[in-house]
Write a protein that holds these residues in place. Structure first.
Motif: not given
Length: 455
Positions: A342-343, A350-352, A394-398
């Motif tokens: 997700v990051v 949209g960048g930082y 879940c969004a951290s790995t998928d």
């Protein structure tokens, strides 16, 4: 049931119905479907606000999250306001900007309408009840589609995922996340039914809640999503640690209740044994898949660093195909169409600035809950917070939050949590204003409600 309660129930029905439609329509994973869903979200959001008519107190307190959400949308949509690219931003797919702008506005509509529902008495409870019922319908629909054609969903081929259960999605891991969230919400609602004897609940709710809990676990297990199943187990432990001792104290000496609790645990173990093969078999591939993930993150992390202001919505594929540095990275760029983190997804889009705005928005939405979390220990609300954490894992790995339907579900849960927690923090005067009750508190105090309203 009062007229106000009926309006809140109707609003909850409208909101959950449109989100169920998104889940059923392959998660609206595609520009056209996502745009149609965004229009539906905007229309339903307006209808919900007309039904519940939030007070000035609500809008005053919700001003910060709403402002942050609008700023994030403005950052994504701003290139459409200029003839040239502002600030040297590297927009790779300008034709995708209108669709992305509409999708973000739809998410704001879901967030705002859910917050307005959560602010009203019983709003969280009524919304989750309806979501659990829609969830059971979705499981039945997914199993029917699988029986009709295991290689496709609505006639769309599942590609490399033909051997896995994907629900009404085309991605098994996204489906696993959705079903795990369904089970967590059912667990929180079930504990609320067990603890709160003063709030009446319908027979349908009493039946659908345990079925949604077991059905969500079983559906998650057969997707083969290791992250979703592990995250659910952790979520169940967290909720159990929060409310288990309280339940044990209440049921001390109640042999029947303790026997039911032991039976539920045994039934859970049976579900894992009978349906968990799809997930357990994939554990042997963990090392190989982890290597693939880290290679993917390395490529997209380098590309994100090269564009601090992002590539714009829909610019992911173009940036990846022009940025690979080896044959191995070329294979990744051709095959994978999301960063699976997700990051990185926010940075690539949209960048930082976009990442900072979304972190600030998340913090503003959850701050009221954690500000009074030691007092607001309602199982349904805690379940919604834990479900949000599960989605983040879940969004951290998928690709969970890259799926529009799951992103909309997360917006709904975040809005409900903010609404309920902010209503609790605001105190009795805000509650009485929202409900149209102008009576003075019996204890003469304006700091806390005489009786804590139901979620």
């Amino acid at each position: 049931m009062t007229a106000a309660d009926r309006k809140v129930g109707l609003a909850a029905s409208l909101l959950t119905a449109v989100l169920f439609g998104e889940v059923a329509a392959i998660g609206v994973d595609g520009p056209l479907l996502a745009t149609i869903a965004a229009v539906a979200e905007l229309l339903v959001g307006a209808a919900v606000l007309l039904l519940v008519r939030p007070s000035l107190t609500f809008w005053r307190i919700f001003a910060l999250p709403l402002a942050l959400a609008i700023l994030a949308w403005a950052w994504i949509a701003s290139p459409t306001w200029f003839a040239v690219e502002p600030f040297g931003r590297q927009w790779s797919a300008p034709d995708m900007l209108p669709q992305a702008s509409a999708r973000f506005l739809g998410g704001i509509a879901v967030l705002t309408s859910a917050a307005a529902i959560g602010w009203r008495r019983g709003g969280v409870r009524l919304t989750i009840d309806r979501w659990l019922l829609w969830g059971l319908i979705d499981i039945a629909l997914a199993l029917a589609l699988r029986h009709y054609d295991p290689d496709a969903v609505w006639g769309l081929d599942k590609g490399d995922l033909r051997e896995r259960f994907t629900g009404t999605f085309l991605n098994a891991n996204a489906a696993g996340c959705y079903f795990a969230v369904l089970a967590v919400l059912a667990l929180g609602r079930g504990l609320a039914l067990a603890f709160d004897r003063t709030t009446s609940s319908s027979f349908v709710t009493q039946v659908t809640t345990p079925i949604a809990f077991l059905g969500g676990i079983g559906a998650c297990a057969i997707t083969g999503s290791r992250t979703a199943l592990l995250a659910f187990v952790i979520a169940m432990i967290l909720i159990g640690a929060q409310f288990g001792p309280q339940w044990m104290r209440q049921q001390r000496g109640n042999v029947r209740a303790l026997a039911i609790g032991a039976g539920v645990i045994g039934l859970l173990l049976l579900v894992f044994v009978l349906l968990g093969d799809a997930t357990f078999d994939r554990i042997t591939l963990l090392g190989e898949d982890w290597t693939g993930r880290t290679d993917m993150w390395s490529l997209y992390g380098r590309l994100a660093a090269q564009a601090p202001l992002g590539y714009g919505p829909g610019g992911f594929d173009d940036a990846a195909l022009h940025g690979f540095a080896s044959i191995h990275e070329a294979r990744i760029a051709w095959y994978v169409h999301a960063p699976h983190n997700v990051v990185l997804s926010l940075l690539m889009t949209g960048g930082y600035p976009y990442l900072v705005l979304m972190i600030a928005l998340t913090g503003a939405l959850l701050f009221p809950f954690f500000r009074r979390a030691h007092r607001l220990r309602e199982p349904a609300v805690v379940g919604a917070v834990v479900a949000l954490g599960l989605i983040l894992v879940c969004a951290s790995t998928d690709i969970a939050l890259d799926m529009p339907a799951i992103a909309a579900m997360a917006a709904m849960l975040a809005g409900l949590v903010w609404g309920r927690a902010s209503r609790f923090v605001a105190g009795a005067l805000a509650i009485q204003e929202e409900d149209g009750e102008r009576r003075l508190l019996t204890n003469g105090s304006a700091g806390e409600p005489a009786t804590r309203p139901s979620a």
